[in-house]
Design a protein around this motif. Structure first.
Motif, PDB file in Angstrom:
ATOM      1  N   VAL A  75       6.043  -5.275 -38.542  1.00 16.88           N
ATOM      2  CA  VAL A  75       5.346  -4.470 -39.537  1.00 16.88           C
ATOM      3  C   VAL A  75       5.285  -3.013 -39.070  1.00 16.88           C
ATOM      4  O   VAL A  75       5.155  -2.746 -37.879  1.00 16.88           O
ATOM      5  CB  VAL A  75       3.931  -5.023 -39.814  1.00 16.88           C
ATOM      6  CG1 VAL A  75       3.031  -4.903 -38.599  1.00 16.88           C
ATOM      7  CG2 VAL A  75       3.298  -4.351 -41.008  1.00 16.88           C
ATOM      8  N   ILE A  76       5.431  -2.112 -40.030  1.00 11.09           N
ATOM      9  CA  ILE A  76       5.294  -0.673 -39.775  1.00 11.09           C
ATOM     10  C   ILE A  76       4.118  -0.179 -40.600  1.00 11.09           C
ATOM     11  O   ILE A  76       4.027  -0.449 -41.797  1.00 11.09           O
ATOM     12  CB  ILE A  76       6.561   0.108 -40.176  1.00 11.09           C
ATOM     13  CG1 ILE A  76       7.753  -0.333 -39.340  1.00 11.09           C
ATOM     14  CG2 ILE A  76       6.321   1.619 -40.015  1.00 11.09           C
ATOM     15  CD1 ILE A  76       9.064   0.336 -39.729  1.00 11.09           C
ATOM     16  N   LYS A  77       3.218   0.549 -39.941  1.00 10.05           N
ATOM     17  CA  LYS A  77       2.077   1.161 -40.619  1.00 10.05           C
ATOM     18  C   LYS A  77       2.159   2.666 -40.415  1.00 10.05           C
ATOM     19  O   LYS A  77       2.754   3.137 -39.449  1.00 10.05           O
ATOM     20  CB  LYS A  77       0.774   0.597 -40.072  1.00 10.05           C
ATOM     21  CG  LYS A  77       0.694  -0.918 -40.291  1.00 10.05           C
ATOM     22  CD  LYS A  77      -0.592  -1.513 -39.830  1.00 10.05           C
ATOM     23  CE  LYS A  77      -0.543  -3.025 -40.048  1.00 10.05           C
ATOM     24  NZ  LYS A  77      -1.859  -3.625 -39.992  1.00 10.05           N
ATOM     25  N   LEU A  78       1.572   3.390 -41.330  1.00 10.70           N
ATOM     26  CA  LEU A  78       1.578   4.852 -41.272  1.00 10.70           C
ATOM     27  C   LEU A  78       0.176   5.349 -40.981  1.00 10.70           C
ATOM     28  O   LEU A  78      -0.802   4.749 -41.431  1.00 10.70           O
ATOM     29  CB  LEU A  78       2.061   5.436 -42.605  1.00 10.70           C
ATOM     30  CG  LEU A  78       3.382   4.895 -43.156  1.00 10.70           C
ATOM     31  CD1 LEU A  78       3.701   5.551 -44.496  1.00 10.70           C
ATOM     32  CD2 LEU A  78       4.518   5.097 -42.173  1.00 10.70           C
ATOM     33  N   MET A  79       0.094   6.457 -40.250  1.00  6.21           N
ATOM     34  CA  MET A  79      -1.232   7.018 -39.975  1.00  6.21           C
ATOM     35  C   MET A  79      -1.218   8.536 -40.076  1.00  6.21           C
ATOM     36  O   MET A  79      -0.198   9.183 -39.853  1.00  6.21           O
ATOM     37  CB  MET A  79      -1.746   6.589 -38.604  1.00  6.21           C
ATOM     38  CG  MET A  79      -1.082   7.243 -37.435  1.00  6.21           C
ATOM     39  SD  MET A  79      -1.867   6.764 -35.885  1.00  6.21           S
ATOM     40  CE  MET A  79      -1.758   8.300 -35.005  1.00  6.21           C
ATOM     41  N   VAL A  91       2.998   9.615 -54.904  1.00 10.52           N
ATOM     42  CA  VAL A  91       3.911   9.817 -56.039  1.00 10.52           C
ATOM     43  C   VAL A  91       5.065   8.820 -55.991  1.00 10.52           C
ATOM     44  O   VAL A  91       5.482   8.281 -57.017  1.00 10.52           O
ATOM     45  CB  VAL A  91       4.440  11.276 -56.061  1.00 10.52           C
ATOM     46  CG1 VAL A  91       5.619  11.434 -56.996  1.00 10.52           C
ATOM     47  CG2 VAL A  91       3.333  12.230 -56.441  1.00 10.52           C
ATOM     48  N   THR A  92       5.566   8.558 -54.802  1.00 13.22           N
ATOM     49  CA  THR A  92       6.683   7.612 -54.647  1.00 13.22           C
ATOM     50  C   THR A  92       6.196   6.171 -54.558  1.00 13.22           C
ATOM     51  O   THR A  92       7.011   5.255 -54.473  1.00 13.22           O
ATOM     52  CB  THR A  92       7.498   7.939 -53.379  1.00 13.22           C
ATOM     53  OG1 THR A  92       6.634   7.883 -52.240  1.00 13.22           O
ATOM     54  CG2 THR A  92       8.156   9.298 -53.487  1.00 13.22           C
ATOM     55  N   ARG A  93       4.880   6.000 -54.543  1.00  8.02           N
ATOM     56  CA  ARG A  93       4.223   4.693 -54.469  1.00  8.02           C
ATOM     57  C   ARG A  93       4.469   3.965 -53.146  1.00  8.02           C
ATOM     58  O   ARG A  93       4.295   2.764 -53.036  1.00  8.02           O
ATOM     59  CB  ARG A  93       4.580   3.830 -55.680  1.00  8.02           C
ATOM     60  CG  ARG A  93       4.172   4.525 -56.986  1.00  8.02           C
ATOM     61  CD  ARG A  93       4.490   3.783 -58.240  1.00  8.02           C
ATOM     62  NE  ARG A  93       3.797   2.529 -58.410  1.00  8.02           N
ATOM     63  CZ  ARG A  93       2.572   2.359 -58.900  1.00  8.02           C
ATOM     64  NH1 ARG A  93       1.879   3.410 -59.278  1.00  8.02           N
ATOM     65  NH2 ARG A  93       2.047   1.161 -59.029  1.00  8.02           N
ATOM     66  N   LEU A  94       4.874   4.718 -52.134  1.00  8.36           N
ATOM     67  CA  LEU A  94       5.049   4.120 -50.811  1.00  8.36           C
ATOM     68  C   LEU A  94       3.718   3.687 -50.212  1.00  8.36           C
ATOM     69  O   LEU A  94       3.682   2.816 -49.357  1.00  8.36           O
ATOM     70  CB  LEU A  94       5.750   5.096 -49.859  1.00  8.36           C
ATOM     71  CG  LEU A  94       7.239   5.287 -50.077  1.00  8.36           C
ATOM     72  CD1 LEU A  94       7.810   6.213 -49.010  1.00  8.36           C
ATOM     73  CD2 LEU A  94       7.983   3.979 -50.081  1.00  8.36           C
ATOM     74  N   ASN A  95       2.636   4.291 -50.688  1.00  3.14           N
ATOM     75  CA  ASN A  95       1.318   3.891 -50.203  1.00  3.14           C
ATOM     76  C   ASN A  95       0.988   2.457 -50.632  1.00  3.14           C
ATOM     77  O   ASN A  95       0.044   1.863 -50.127  1.00  3.14           O
ATOM     78  CB  ASN A  95       0.238   4.867 -50.676  1.00  3.14           C
ATOM     79  CG  ASN A  95       0.117   4.923 -52.185  1.00  3.14           C
ATOM     80  OD1 ASN A  95       1.125   4.954 -52.903  1.00  3.14           O
ATOM     81  ND2 ASN A  95      -1.098   4.950 -52.688  1.00  3.14           N
ATOM     82  N   LEU A  96       1.777   1.891 -51.547  1.00  2.00           N
ATOM     83  CA  LEU A  96       1.569   0.505 -51.970  1.00  2.00           C
ATOM     84  C   LEU A  96       2.371  -0.487 -51.120  1.00  2.00           C
ATOM     85  O   LEU A  96       2.041  -1.670 -51.087  1.00  2.00           O
ATOM     86  CB  LEU A  96       1.946   0.334 -53.445  1.00  2.00           C
ATOM     87  CG  LEU A  96       1.164   1.211 -54.431  1.00  2.00           C
ATOM     88  CD1 LEU A  96       1.666   0.995 -55.845  1.00  2.00           C
ATOM     89  CD2 LEU A  96      -0.332   0.935 -54.332  1.00  2.00           C
ATOM     90  N   ILE A  97       3.424  -0.013 -50.447  1.00  4.67           N
ATOM     91  CA  ILE A  97       4.193  -0.928 -49.603  1.00  4.67           C
ATOM     92  C   ILE A  97       3.926  -0.722 -48.113  1.00  4.67           C
ATOM     93  O   ILE A  97       4.201  -1.602 -47.321  1.00  4.67           O
ATOM     94  CB  ILE A  97       5.706  -0.867 -49.889  1.00  4.67           C
ATOM     95  CG1 ILE A  97       6.305   0.479 -49.527  1.00  4.67           C
ATOM     96  CG2 ILE A  97       6.004  -1.237 -51.319  1.00  4.67           C
ATOM     97  CD1 ILE A  97       7.821   0.474 -49.462  1.00  4.67           C
ATOM     98  N   PHE A  98       3.400   0.427 -47.752  1.00  5.15           N
ATOM     99  CA  PHE A  98       2.977   0.695 -46.378  1.00  5.15           C
ATOM    100  C   PHE A  98       1.462   0.721 -46.331  1.00  5.15           C
ATOM    101  O   PHE A  98       0.822   1.251 -47.243  1.00  5.15           O
ATOM    102  CB  PHE A  98       3.459   2.077 -45.905  1.00  5.15           C
ATOM    103  CG  PHE A  98       4.903   2.167 -45.540  1.00  5.15           C
ATOM    104  CD1 PHE A  98       5.354   1.733 -44.308  1.00  5.15           C
ATOM    105  CD2 PHE A  98       5.820   2.716 -46.428  1.00  5.15           C
ATOM    106  CE1 PHE A  98       6.696   1.845 -43.962  1.00  5.15           C
ATOM    107  CE2 PHE A  98       7.160   2.834 -46.089  1.00  5.15           C
ATOM    108  CZ  PHE A  98       7.596   2.389 -44.860  1.00  5.15           C
ATOM    109  N   ASP A  99       0.889   0.168 -45.264  1.00  7.74           N
ATOM    110  CA  ASP A  99      -0.528   0.400 -45.008  1.00  7.74           C
ATOM    111  C   ASP A  99      -0.632   1.806 -44.430  1.00  7.74           C
ATOM    112  O   ASP A  99       0.085   2.141 -43.477  1.00  7.74           O
ATOM    113  CB  ASP A  99      -1.081  -0.611 -44.005  1.00  7.74           C
ATOM    114  CG  ASP A  99      -1.169  -2.020 -44.589  1.00  7.74           C
ATOM    115  OD1 ASP A  99      -1.356  -2.140 -45.811  1.00  7.74           O
ATOM    116  OD2 ASP A  99      -1.056  -2.980 -43.811  1.00  7.74           O
TER     117      ASP A  99
END
Length: 115
Positions: A75-79, A91-99
Motif C-alpha cells: 500500500v502507498i499512502k500520501l502525506m 480534482v483528479t479524484r486521486l484522494n479517493l484511491i490514495f489515503d
C-alpha cells in the motif's frame, strides 16, 4: 524532483521535493518503487510536503506505482500535500484511491491500525 528515502518503524517514507513532471527526474520515483518492491518494502508513504506541482505525468507515475504495490499486496499512502497539490489530488479524484494524511504521525498511525 529529488527523493530521500528513510524508514520509520518499518515503514518506508520517500521525501519528495520539487515538481512532479515527466522526464528523467521523475523516473527516479519509478526506479525507487521497483527497488522497494524487490526488497519487499510494501508499506510506503510519499511525503508530498515539498512538492510544488504535479503534472498529468506525475499523476500517472503515482497511479502506476499504486497499482504495482497493490499487485504485490502493498500500500502507498500520501502525506502532507500543500493546498495546491491537494487541490490537484481532489480534482483528479486521486484522494479517493490514495489515503491522504495531513501529517507523518497520522500516516504512520494508519498502518498500525491496519495490522
Amino acid at each position: 524532483m529529488k527523493i530521500k528515502r528513510r524508514e520509520v518503524e518499518g515503514i518506508t517514507i520517500l521525501d519528495l521535493s520539487g515538481e512532479m513532471y515527466g522526464g528523467p527526474d521523475n523516473m527516479k520515483l519509478v526506479d525507487m518503487v521497483s527497488e522497494l518492491i524487490e526488497e519487499k518494502k510494501l508499506d510506503l508513504i510519499l511525503n508530498l510536503s515539498k512538492v510544488k506541482w504535479v503534472s498529468s505525468t506525475g499523476i500517472g507515475i503515482m497511479v502506476s506505482a499504486r497499482a504495482r504495490y497493490a499487485k504485490e499486496g502493498g500500500v502507498i499512502k500520501l502525506m502532507s500535500p500543500n493546498d495546491r497539490v491537494l487541490g490537484i489530488l481532489q480534482v483528479t479524484r486521486l484522494n479517493l484511491i490514495f489515503d491522504v494524511f495531513p501529517s507523518e504521525e497520522e500516516a504512520l498511525a494508519s498502518f498500525e491500525k491496519k495490522q
